[in-house]
Design a protein around this motif. Sequence first.
Motif, PDB file in Angstrom:
ATOM      1  N   LYS A 241       0.874  -1.181   0.000  1.00  0.00           N
ATOM      2  CA  LYS A 241       0.000   0.000   0.000  1.00  0.00           C
ATOM      3  C   LYS A 241       0.908   1.227   0.000  1.00  0.00           C
ATOM      4  O   LYS A 241       1.159   1.817   1.054  1.00  0.00           O
ATOM      5  N   MET A 242       1.418   1.565  -1.152  1.00  0.00           N
ATOM      6  CA  MET A 242       2.404   2.635  -1.197  1.00  0.00           C
ATOM      7  C   MET A 242       1.746   3.984  -1.449  1.00  0.00           C
ATOM      8  O   MET A 242       0.813   4.096  -2.235  1.00  0.00           O
ATOM      9  N   LYS A 243       2.280   4.987  -0.760  1.00  0.00           N
ATOM     10  CA  LYS A 243       1.718   6.332  -0.910  1.00  0.00           C
ATOM     11  C   LYS A 243       2.808   7.305  -1.341  1.00  0.00           C
ATOM     12  O   LYS A 243       2.655   8.030  -2.303  1.00  0.00           O
ATOM     13  N   CYS A 244       3.930   7.316  -0.615  1.00  0.00           N
ATOM     14  CA  CYS A 244       4.958   8.319  -0.909  1.00  0.00           C
ATOM     15  C   CYS A 244       6.035   7.779  -1.847  1.00  0.00           C
ATOM     16  O   CYS A 244       6.545   8.510  -2.684  1.00  0.00           O
ATOM     17  N   GLY A 245       6.409   6.515  -1.671  1.00  0.00           N
ATOM     18  CA  GLY A 245       7.480   5.943  -2.487  1.00  0.00           C
ATOM     19  C   GLY A 245       8.864   6.302  -1.987  1.00  0.00           C
ATOM     20  O   GLY A 245       9.868   5.961  -2.608  1.00  0.00           O
ATOM     21  N   LEU A 246       8.918   6.989  -0.865  1.00  0.00           N
ATOM     22  CA  LEU A 246      10.191   7.562  -0.408  1.00  0.00           C
ATOM     23  C   LEU A 246      10.576   7.165   1.003  1.00  0.00           C
ATOM     24  O   LEU A 246      11.452   7.770   1.608  1.00  0.00           O
ATOM     25  N   GLY A 247       9.892   6.172   1.568  1.00  0.00           N
ATOM     26  CA  GLY A 247      10.217   5.766   2.929  1.00  0.00           C
ATOM     27  C   GLY A 247       9.767   6.758   3.986  1.00  0.00           C
ATOM     28  O   GLY A 247      10.295   6.767   5.096  1.00  0.00           O
ATOM     29  N   LYS A 248       8.793   7.612   3.652  1.00  0.00           N
ATOM     30  CA  LYS A 248       8.379   8.674   4.589  1.00  0.00           C
ATOM     31  C   LYS A 248       7.019   8.418   5.242  1.00  0.00           C
ATOM     32  O   LYS A 248       6.795   8.833   6.369  1.00  0.00           O
ATOM     33  N   CYS A 249       6.095   7.776   4.550  1.00  0.00           N
ATOM     34  CA  CYS A 249       4.723   7.713   5.075  1.00  0.00           C
ATOM     35  C   CYS A 249       4.491   6.489   5.962  1.00  0.00           C
ATOM     36  O   CYS A 249       3.505   6.425   6.690  1.00  0.00           O
ATOM     37  N   GLY A 250       5.371   5.500   5.896  1.00  0.00           N
ATOM     38  CA  GLY A 250       5.271   4.334   6.766  1.00  0.00           C
ATOM     39  C   GLY A 250       4.161   3.368   6.414  1.00  0.00           C
ATOM     40  O   GLY A 250       3.762   2.549   7.236  1.00  0.00           O
ATOM     41  N   ARG A 251       3.639   3.431   5.186  1.00  0.00           N
ATOM     42  CA  ARG A 251       2.500   2.574   4.837  1.00  0.00           C
ATOM     43  C   ARG A 251       2.892   1.235   4.245  1.00  0.00           C
ATOM     44  O   ARG A 251       2.047   0.372   4.059  1.00  0.00           O
ATOM     45  N   CYS A 252       4.161   1.053   3.910  1.00  0.00           N
ATOM     46  CA  CYS A 252       4.485  -0.131   3.105  1.00  0.00           C
ATOM     47  C   CYS A 252       5.513  -1.027   3.775  1.00  0.00           C
ATOM     48  O   CYS A 252       6.287  -1.691   3.082  1.00  0.00           O
ATOM     49  N   ASN A 253       5.505  -1.059   5.112  1.00  0.00           N
ATOM     50  CA  ASN A 253       6.575  -1.810   5.772  1.00  0.00           C
ATOM     51  C   ASN A 253       6.342  -3.319   5.731  1.00  0.00           C
ATOM     52  O   ASN A 253       5.217  -3.808   5.759  1.00  0.00           O
ATOM     53  N   ASN A 257      11.630  -3.416   6.996  1.00  0.00           N
ATOM     54  CA  ASN A 257      11.896  -2.893   5.652  1.00  0.00           C
ATOM     55  C   ASN A 257      10.697  -2.130   5.114  1.00  0.00           C
ATOM     56  O   ASN A 257       9.553  -2.475   5.391  1.00  0.00           O
ATOM     57  N   TYR A 258      10.968  -1.115   4.309  1.00  0.00           N
ATOM     58  CA  TYR A 258       9.922  -0.465   3.532  1.00  0.00           C
ATOM     59  C   TYR A 258      10.001  -1.005   2.108  1.00  0.00           C
ATOM     60  O   TYR A 258      11.083  -0.994   1.503  1.00  0.00           O
ATOM     61  N   ILE A 259       8.846  -1.441   1.607  1.00  0.00           N
ATOM     62  CA  ILE A 259       8.850  -1.987   0.246  1.00  0.00           C
ATOM     63  C   ILE A 259       9.352  -0.932  -0.747  1.00  0.00           C
ATOM     64  O   ILE A 259      10.074  -1.243  -1.682  1.00  0.00           O
ATOM     65  N   CYS A 260       8.996   0.334  -0.487  1.00  0.00           N
ATOM     66  CA  CYS A 260       9.289   1.369  -1.488  1.00  0.00           C
ATOM     67  C   CYS A 260      10.766   1.733  -1.580  1.00  0.00           C
ATOM     68  O   CYS A 260      11.201   2.203  -2.634  1.00  0.00           O
ATOM     69  N   VAL A 261      11.528   1.557  -0.507  1.00  0.00           N
ATOM     70  CA  VAL A 261      12.950   1.913  -0.591  1.00  0.00           C
ATOM     71  C   VAL A 261      13.877   0.696  -0.441  1.00  0.00           C
ATOM     72  O   VAL A 261      14.909   0.617  -1.092  1.00  0.00           O
TER      73      VAL A 261
HETATM   74  S1  FES Z   1       5.200   4.267   0.397  1.00  0.00           S
HETATM   75 FE1  FES Z   1       5.572   5.635   2.031  1.00  0.00          FE
HETATM   76  S2  FES Z   1       6.980   4.566   3.266  1.00  0.00           S
HETATM   77 FE2  FES Z   1       6.759   3.305   1.504  1.00  0.00          FE
END
Ligand code: FES
Length: 278
Positions: A241-253, A257-261
Amino acid sequence: MEQKPNPFIPYMATIRSVADLTSDVKLFNVELDDSAARDDFDYQAGQFAFISAYGIGEAPFCLTSAAHRKAGIEFAIRAVGTVTYALHELEEGAKVGIRGPFGNRFPMDDYKGKNIIIIGGGIGMAPLHPVINTIVDHRDDYGDLLIINGARSPQDLVFTDEFDVWGKTPNSKVELTVDQGDDNWKGRVALIPDVVVDLNPSPKNAIAIICGPPIMIHFTLIKLKDLGFANDQIVTTLEGKMKCGLGKCGRCNVGENYICVDGPVFTFEQISQFIEQF
Ligand code: FES
């Protein structure tokens, strides 16, 4: 010093072509409008980007094209939700926003000299497509290539116009399978995990890369382990569930690990303890 572009602001881009891959999957070829942005958009197999449908929203998609081919940025998109339905309405010449590229990549250099088994189910072939074309275009760098591509029906197989080229590449084999055939289908009618067992690939000096529905990954993983593949020889790419793609929003852990980074590409060694279905 040159200011880096703000990663939250999409690049304006133009759809150069749209092609039907199946009845509900379209292949979009897009070009960033700004030439400096085009030079800056340096991506590798495994990475993803957000696409915005203006006035609707944005969603993340894996990059389907192989960057070294320099044939534009491609995304294979299945119509499943608000953003994807809106994107499917767009035609050649329409504007979209692109944010990215984000995430890690398949470590293609580490795979050099190894036998590669690519296992894709349905639209799960999308992130595997640039991996295959990287191997096909640098054939001598890698060992044997086995591609297992499955779908619900023959009409749901994606990238069908490339099977011939892939299959005729030296030391390469394409095995197609469907859950349900039709009168014209001459190939396998079997589930992907059973095809894996039937083909019996050796784990020796091999990497298996799997992408597809979680249920298919679950059972394929079991079969690969039965064949002797270790968790660090099996690789996948995760959606979250990605929102920012930058490891900032905490939605994709996933664990720490964050999936996005840290991802979306992971070995099962890295994620198996965090993901229940695996
Ligand atoms: S999409 Fe925001 S932390 Fe991964």
